[in-house]
Design a protein around this motif. Structure first.
Motif, PDB file in Angstrom:
ATOM      1  N   ASP A  16       0.849  -1.186   0.000  1.00  0.00           N
ATOM      2  CA  ASP A  16       0.000   0.000   0.000  1.00  0.00           C
ATOM      3  C   ASP A  16       0.887   1.240   0.000  1.00  0.00           C
ATOM      4  O   ASP A  16       1.910   1.265   0.655  1.00  0.00           O
ATOM      5  N   LYS A  17       0.479   2.277  -0.729  1.00  0.00           N
ATOM      6  CA  LYS A  17       1.263   3.509  -0.777  1.00  0.00           C
ATOM      7  C   LYS A  17       1.396   4.163   0.591  1.00  0.00           C
ATOM      8  O   LYS A  17       2.278   4.965   0.814  1.00  0.00           O
ATOM      9  N   SER A  18       0.520   3.790   1.541  1.00  0.00           N
ATOM     10  CA  SER A  18       0.566   4.412   2.855  1.00  0.00           C
ATOM     11  C   SER A  18       1.847   4.063   3.610  1.00  0.00           C
ATOM     12  O   SER A  18       2.187   4.715   4.570  1.00  0.00           O
ATOM     13  N   SER A  19       2.572   3.030   3.179  1.00  0.00           N
ATOM     14  CA  SER A  19       3.799   2.640   3.860  1.00  0.00           C
ATOM     15  C   SER A  19       5.052   3.024   3.067  1.00  0.00           C
ATOM     16  O   SER A  19       6.154   2.644   3.431  1.00  0.00           O
ATOM     17  N   LEU A  20       4.892   3.791   2.001  1.00  0.00           N
ATOM     18  CA  LEU A  20       5.994   4.081   1.095  1.00  0.00           C
ATOM     19  C   LEU A  20       6.831   5.278   1.555  1.00  0.00           C
ATOM     20  O   LEU A  20       6.307   6.351   1.830  1.00  0.00           O
ATOM     21  N   LEU A  21       8.135   5.050   1.638  1.00  0.00           N
ATOM     22  CA  LEU A  21       9.110   6.107   1.899  1.00  0.00           C
ATOM     23  C   LEU A  21       9.784   6.421   0.572  1.00  0.00           C
ATOM     24  O   LEU A  21      10.305   5.532  -0.091  1.00  0.00           O
ATOM     25  N   THR A  22       9.725   7.683   0.161  1.00  0.00           N
ATOM     26  CA  THR A  22      10.354   8.127  -1.078  1.00  0.00           C
ATOM     27  C   THR A  22      11.504   9.055  -0.734  1.00  0.00           C
ATOM     28  O   THR A  22      11.338   9.973   0.076  1.00  0.00           O
ATOM     29  N   MET A  23      12.666   8.814  -1.342  1.00  0.00           N
ATOM     30  CA  MET A  23      13.857   9.624  -1.112  1.00  0.00           C
ATOM     31  C   MET A  23      14.337  10.184  -2.439  1.00  0.00           C
ATOM     32  O   MET A  23      14.634   9.421  -3.355  1.00  0.00           O
ATOM     33  N   ASP A  24      14.368  11.501  -2.559  1.00  0.00           N
ATOM     34  CA  ASP A  24      14.855  12.172  -3.764  1.00  0.00           C
ATOM     35  C   ASP A  24      16.198  12.816  -3.435  1.00  0.00           C
ATOM     36  O   ASP A  24      16.299  13.620  -2.510  1.00  0.00           O
ATOM     37  N   PHE A  25      17.215  12.458  -4.202  1.00  0.00           N
ATOM     38  CA  PHE A  25      18.566  12.958  -3.959  1.00  0.00           C
ATOM     39  C   PHE A  25      18.867  14.145  -4.867  1.00  0.00           C
ATOM     40  O   PHE A  25      18.848  14.018  -6.087  1.00  0.00           O
ATOM     41  N   ARG A  26      19.144  15.294  -4.264  1.00  0.00           N
ATOM     42  CA  ARG A  26      19.576  16.474  -5.015  1.00  0.00           C
ATOM     43  C   ARG A  26      21.095  16.537  -5.070  1.00  0.00           C
ATOM     44  O   ARG A  26      21.668  17.129  -5.965  1.00  0.00           O
ATOM     45  N   LEU A  54      11.109   2.801  -0.626  1.00  0.00           N
ATOM     46  CA  LEU A  54      11.195   1.672   0.283  1.00  0.00           C
ATOM     47  C   LEU A  54       9.894   1.573   1.063  1.00  0.00           C
ATOM     48  O   LEU A  54       9.378   2.589   1.524  1.00  0.00           O
ATOM     49  N   GLU A  55       9.354   0.364   1.188  1.00  0.00           N
ATOM     50  CA  GLU A  55       8.168   0.171   2.016  1.00  0.00           C
ATOM     51  C   GLU A  55       8.597   0.022   3.460  1.00  0.00           C
ATOM     52  O   GLU A  55       9.489  -0.764   3.776  1.00  0.00           O
ATOM     53  N   THR A  71      15.470  14.989  -0.124  1.00  0.00           N
ATOM     54  CA  THR A  71      14.089  15.303   0.192  1.00  0.00           C
ATOM     55  C   THR A  71      13.374  13.978   0.391  1.00  0.00           C
ATOM     56  O   THR A  71      13.526  13.064  -0.424  1.00  0.00           O
ATOM     57  N   MET A  72      12.607  13.869   1.482  1.00  0.00           N
ATOM     58  CA  MET A  72      11.898  12.626   1.779  1.00  0.00           C
ATOM     59  C   MET A  72      10.404  12.869   1.930  1.00  0.00           C
ATOM     60  O   MET A  72       9.993  13.938   2.372  1.00  0.00           O
ATOM     61  N   ALA A  73       9.642  11.826   1.605  1.00  0.00           N
ATOM     62  CA  ALA A  73       8.206  11.812   1.869  1.00  0.00           C
ATOM     63  C   ALA A  73       7.854  10.429   2.398  1.00  0.00           C
ATOM     64  O   ALA A  73       8.377   9.421   1.914  1.00  0.00           O
ATOM     65  N   PHE A  74       6.997  10.389   3.418  1.00  0.00           N
ATOM     66  CA  PHE A  74       6.537   9.125   3.991  1.00  0.00           C
ATOM     67  C   PHE A  74       5.023   9.168   4.050  1.00  0.00           C
ATOM     68  O   PHE A  74       4.437  10.118   4.565  1.00  0.00           O
ATOM     69  N   ARG A  75       4.406   8.133   3.486  1.00  0.00           N
ATOM     70  CA  ARG A  75       2.943   8.068   3.403  1.00  0.00           C
ATOM     71  C   ARG A  75       2.366   9.278   2.683  1.00  0.00           C
ATOM     72  O   ARG A  75       1.308   9.784   3.019  1.00  0.00           O
ATOM     73  N   GLY A  76       3.129   9.787   1.710  1.00  0.00           N
ATOM     74  CA  GLY A  76       2.674  10.921   0.915  1.00  0.00           C
ATOM     75  C   GLY A  76       2.893  12.280   1.547  1.00  0.00           C
ATOM     76  O   GLY A  76       2.578  13.303   0.956  1.00  0.00           O
ATOM     77  N   ASN A  77       3.457  12.318   2.763  1.00  0.00           N
ATOM     78  CA  ASN A  77       3.687  13.576   3.468  1.00  0.00           C
ATOM     79  C   ASN A  77       5.179  13.891   3.520  1.00  0.00           C
ATOM     80  O   ASN A  77       5.989  12.994   3.766  1.00  0.00           O
ATOM     81  N   PRO A  78       5.552  15.146   3.334  1.00  0.00           N
ATOM     82  CA  PRO A  78       6.971  15.510   3.403  1.00  0.00           C
ATOM     83  C   PRO A  78       7.547  15.230   4.793  1.00  0.00           C
ATOM     84  O   PRO A  78       6.850  15.367   5.802  1.00  0.00           O
ATOM     85  N   VAL A  79       8.801  14.799   4.826  1.00  0.00           N
ATOM     86  CA  VAL A  79       9.516  14.567   6.080  1.00  0.00           C
ATOM     87  C   VAL A  79      10.526  15.697   6.231  1.00  0.00           C
ATOM     88  O   VAL A  79      11.406  15.866   5.383  1.00  0.00           O
ATOM     89  N   ASP A  80      10.387  16.487   7.291  1.00  0.00           N
ATOM     90  CA  ASP A  80      11.297  17.604   7.540  1.00  0.00           C
ATOM     91  C   ASP A  80      12.524  17.086   8.287  1.00  0.00           C
ATOM     92  O   ASP A  80      12.444  16.731   9.466  1.00  0.00           O
ATOM     93  N   LEU A  81      13.658  17.030   7.606  1.00  0.00           N
ATOM     94  CA  LEU A  81      14.888  16.531   8.212  1.00  0.00           C
ATOM     95  C   LEU A  81      15.602  17.593   9.049  1.00  0.00           C
ATOM     96  O   LEU A  81      16.347  17.265   9.970  1.00  0.00           O
ATOM     97  N   ALA A  82      15.377  18.869   8.745  1.00  0.00           N
ATOM     98  CA  ALA A  82      16.126  19.961   9.375  1.00  0.00           C
ATOM     99  C   ALA A  82      16.121  19.933  10.909  1.00  0.00           C
ATOM    100  O   ALA A  82      17.185  20.073  11.517  1.00  0.00           O
TER     101      ALA A  82
END
Length: 95
Positions: A16-26, A54-55, A71-82
């Motif tokens: 399910d996309k609700s468990s998806l972690l997306t990592m975009d490397f700049r 990654l699930e 830049t990361m997003a988990f369950r479709g929401n941005p993850v603030d690393l700062a």
């Protein structure tokens, strides 16, 4: 016996996309994903323009080697690393 999710949360279901972690490397960076017991689920060295997914189906700790370059997003929401970054290395927990 199953545990209910708190009101307003999204249950993580395998595939399910609700468990998806997306990592975009700049910029070049490394990522380490660990289980609660410290065992490593995944390690990546990301290059600029690369995306990894990654699930996440259990609580994990993620260490980001050069947080300003990711830049990361988990369950479709941005993850603030700062707020969790010291000397360009971020350490966050996801559930």
């Amino acid at each position: 016996m199953t545990q209910k999710e708190p009101a307003g949360s999204v249950a993580a279901v395998a595939g399910d996309k609700s468990s998806l972690l997306t990592m975009d490397f700049r910029e070049k960076s490394w990522i380490k994903v660990q289980k609660k017991d410290g065992s490593v689920i995944a390690e990546y060295i990301g290059k600029p323009g690369e995306q990894r997914q990654l699930e996440i189906n259990e609580p994990v700790t993620i260490i980001v080697g050069f947080a300003p370059g990711v830049t990361m997003a988990f369950r479709g929401n941005p993850v603030d690393l700062a707020p969790n970054t010291v000397n360009s290395v971020a350490r966050i927990s996801l559930k």
